[in-house]
Scaffold this active site. Structure first.
Site, PDB file in Angstrom:
ATOM      1  N   HIS A 101       0.826  -1.215   0.000  1.00  0.00           N
ATOM      2  CA  HIS A 101       0.000   0.000   0.000  1.00  0.00           C
ATOM      3  C   HIS A 101       0.860   1.264   0.000  1.00  0.00           C
ATOM      4  CE1 HIS A 101      -4.132   0.968  -0.097  1.00  0.00           C
ATOM      5  NE2 HIS A 101      -4.409   1.069   1.183  1.00  0.00           N
ATOM      6  N   ASN A 148      -9.238   4.155  -1.274  1.00  0.00           N
ATOM      7  CA  ASN A 148      -9.723   5.113  -0.284  1.00  0.00           C
ATOM      8  C   ASN A 148      -8.899   6.389  -0.221  1.00  0.00           C
ATOM      9  OD1 ASN A 148     -11.896   3.533   0.490  1.00  0.00           O
ATOM     10  ND2 ASN A 148     -10.694   2.402   1.993  1.00  0.00           N
TER      11      ASN A 148
END
Length: 202
Positions: free
Chosen positions: A19, A112
């Protein structure tokens, strides 16, 4: 002036996560172009300098991924940076490892960090999409992105970060398509044209 934002989660616990490839790419750009020193501002670690004669602020939000927009919007408002001068470097599940794509606007593909930036700033910024591959099952995505890159992935990961650093001047010159093409050729030449995801057969 340009804003380069890397997306990731702060702190050593997350530093090696898939990530966090956006942080890794931006760190490579900062090293190559001597941006710095890092200072705490805009709910981020921020570094300033010049790339290709243009002033650039590099932003590493400390808000955690899902609130990245708070940091990016604060810096954008402070410097009055137009959206098309913002480049966001982020992990992309929908691209194979070692693939890099750039696009302006569009959807957030369930990311997100992008969703937060779009909500706070608007949609017409550039996304530098850094492929990490998909684990193959939606239920596995959360664990996959919050796991560290495998040792076997390090060569292509380093090459992707090098490509971002090598060709960052093209972003500061508003030549995003050329940035993408040059990065693609560079990664191909390094032998990373068709990378498999970790554990993928083929």
């Amino acid at each position: 002036m340009f804003l380069f934002a890397g997306l990731g989660n702060p702190g050593p616990k997350y530093a090696g996560n898939r990530h966090n490839i956006g942080f890794m790419a931006l760190e490579a750009i900062c090293r190559r172009h001597r941006l710095g020193p890092l200072r705490r501002r805009f709910q981020s670690l921020a570094a300033e300098g010049e790339i290709a004669g243009e002033k650039v602020i590099a932003l590493f939000p400390e808000t955690y991924m899902n609130e990245s927009g708070r940091a990016v919007s604060e810096a954008q408002r402070f410097y009055k940076i137009p959206l098309d001068h913002i480049f966001v470097f982020h992990d992309e599940l929908d691209l194979p490892p070692a693939k890099l794509r750039i696009k302006k606007g569009g959807g957030n593909a369930g990311h997100n960090g992008l969703r937060s930036i779009t909500a706070q700033c608007g949609n017409d910024y550039f996304r530098v999409r850094l492929g990490i591959g998909h684990p193959g099952d939606k239920a596995l995505v959360h664990a996959y992105v919050l796991n560290d890159f495998a040792k076997s992935e390090k060569p292509w990961l380093d090459a992707v970060c090098d490509a971002c650093a090598d060709f960052a001047d093209l972003l500061a010159q508003k030549r995003p398509e050329e940035f993408q093409n040059r990065a693609h050729l560079f990664l191909d030449a390094q032998g990373f044209g068709e990378q498999k995801r970790v554990g993928e057969k083929g």
